[in-house]
Design an enzyme around this catalytic site. Sequence first.
Site, PDB file in Angstrom:
ATOM      1  N   THR A 126      -1.382  12.890  -4.901  1.00 10.56           N
ATOM      2  CA  THR A 126      -0.737  13.316  -3.667  1.00 10.56           C
ATOM      3  C   THR A 126      -0.744  12.209  -2.619  1.00 10.56           C
ATOM      4  O   THR A 126      -1.679  11.401  -2.549  1.00 10.56           O
ATOM      5  CB  THR A 126      -1.449  14.555  -3.090  1.00 10.56           C
ATOM      6  OG1 THR A 126      -0.919  14.855  -1.790  1.00 10.56           O
ATOM      7  CG2 THR A 126      -2.942  14.326  -2.940  1.00 10.56           C
ATOM      8  N   GLU A 128      -1.327  12.798   0.324  1.00  9.99           N
ATOM      9  CA  GLU A 128      -2.416  13.143   1.241  1.00  9.99           C
ATOM     10  C   GLU A 128      -3.639  12.248   1.035  1.00  9.99           C
ATOM     11  O   GLU A 128      -4.466  12.111   1.941  1.00  9.99           O
ATOM     12  CB  GLU A 128      -2.818  14.606   1.057  1.00  9.99           C
ATOM     13  CG  GLU A 128      -1.782  15.618   1.522  1.00  9.99           C
ATOM     14  CD  GLU A 128      -1.768  15.840   3.025  1.00  9.99           C
ATOM     15  OE1 GLU A 128      -2.785  15.516   3.671  1.00  9.99           O
ATOM     16  OE2 GLU A 128      -0.759  16.332   3.544  1.00  9.99           O
ATOM     17  N   TYR A 152      -8.952  18.831   0.338  1.00  9.63           N
ATOM     18  CA  TYR A 152      -7.938  18.743  -0.719  1.00  9.63           C
ATOM     19  C   TYR A 152      -7.662  17.293  -1.094  1.00  9.63           C
ATOM     20  O   TYR A 152      -7.690  16.917  -2.272  1.00  9.63           O
ATOM     21  CB  TYR A 152      -6.643  19.415  -0.260  1.00  9.63           C
ATOM     22  CG  TYR A 152      -5.452  19.064  -1.121  1.00  9.63           C
ATOM     23  CD1 TYR A 152      -5.334  19.567  -2.419  1.00  9.63           C
ATOM     24  CD2 TYR A 152      -4.445  18.217  -0.643  1.00  9.63           C
ATOM     25  CE1 TYR A 152      -4.245  19.223  -3.217  1.00  9.63           C
ATOM     26  CE2 TYR A 152      -3.357  17.876  -1.435  1.00  9.63           C
ATOM     27  CZ  TYR A 152      -3.262  18.384  -2.718  1.00  9.63           C
ATOM     28  OH  TYR A 152      -2.186  18.038  -3.511  1.00  9.63           O
TER      29      TYR A 152
END
Length: 344
Positions: A126, A128, A152
Amino acid sequence: MNKETIIITGATGQLGQFVVKYLQDNNIDINIVATLRHKSFDNQTYIFDSSRVTWELMDLSDPISIENLIVKYKPKYFLNTAANAFVGESWSVPVQHIEINTLGVLYQLEAIRKHSPLTRYLNLGTSEEFGADVNNGNLQNESTLIDPKSPYACSKAAARYLVNIYRNSYNLYAVQPWCFNFESELRGEKYVTRKITKGVARIFHAIQNKESYKPIELGNLNSYRSWQFAGDVADAIWRMFNQDVFNPNYTSPKSYVISADSCHTVRDFINKALDAAGINDSCMFDSAITINQKFVRPHDVTYLNGDASAIIKDLGWARQYSFYELVQRMVEYDIKNYKKELTF
């Protein structure tokens, strides 16, 4: 000769469905095995032909189920799209994110190492993981510092290091792309993009019926994302699985950034959604949107802008959808399939 097999976790999710559809639409001669945490006896609708898929039980938190599946099929490919993937919830259930997103990957890699070392493994990463904010304003590529800002993102970054360790230590074909936000009409309704398009569809129908409507409740409208079409990501994944086929200069498997070629704020997405519905005017935005602090993250990542030039150059990947075409597709779907919520 037996068919080669691909195991796909999360095949009933957004990206998993597009990957299965990609394989079927392109007539790729492969046995598709999709995993489920539990079998449902409900009739479910997919965008692919489910009769051509083998369904198996497997849980990312259960290493025995993972190992049994690897031993049974010894797959050519193993695609892990399943994850706890809602960033906002990860502060509430951080241990579960580590167990599923990190330990689940470790269980898969270890089973592959022991029983099927020729399997090509891809774990979905990801953007992120970069944890970038608007103050630096730089594009993120394969050399950008990993700096997670949420449980996460941390779980995915830890998984990345495991993938790298197993690739380098055991000579496995194991990669983890940095996948920037991918969207479609299959996106879960708690994610901001789908929340916006479904909300715009609801407002569109209220206006058509001359009814009042409640605004869409959102958090930070100024976060930037490189939103892309999930179907385009499916194509990129297949190319990453087969780098020796798509890259004439291939030497060893690499992880790539998969991203749109543009970056937009949540505010931009809202305006394009209102445009797509034909209801955008000078007053519409303020009546359609309200800020609710419960949707503001404790530590927000404000600037995710991907540079996918490496996968385009090396593997010949090409995007099919622009940002506006993506938003338009989602809005048109939600307007067409709108069902008024019942109140009791």
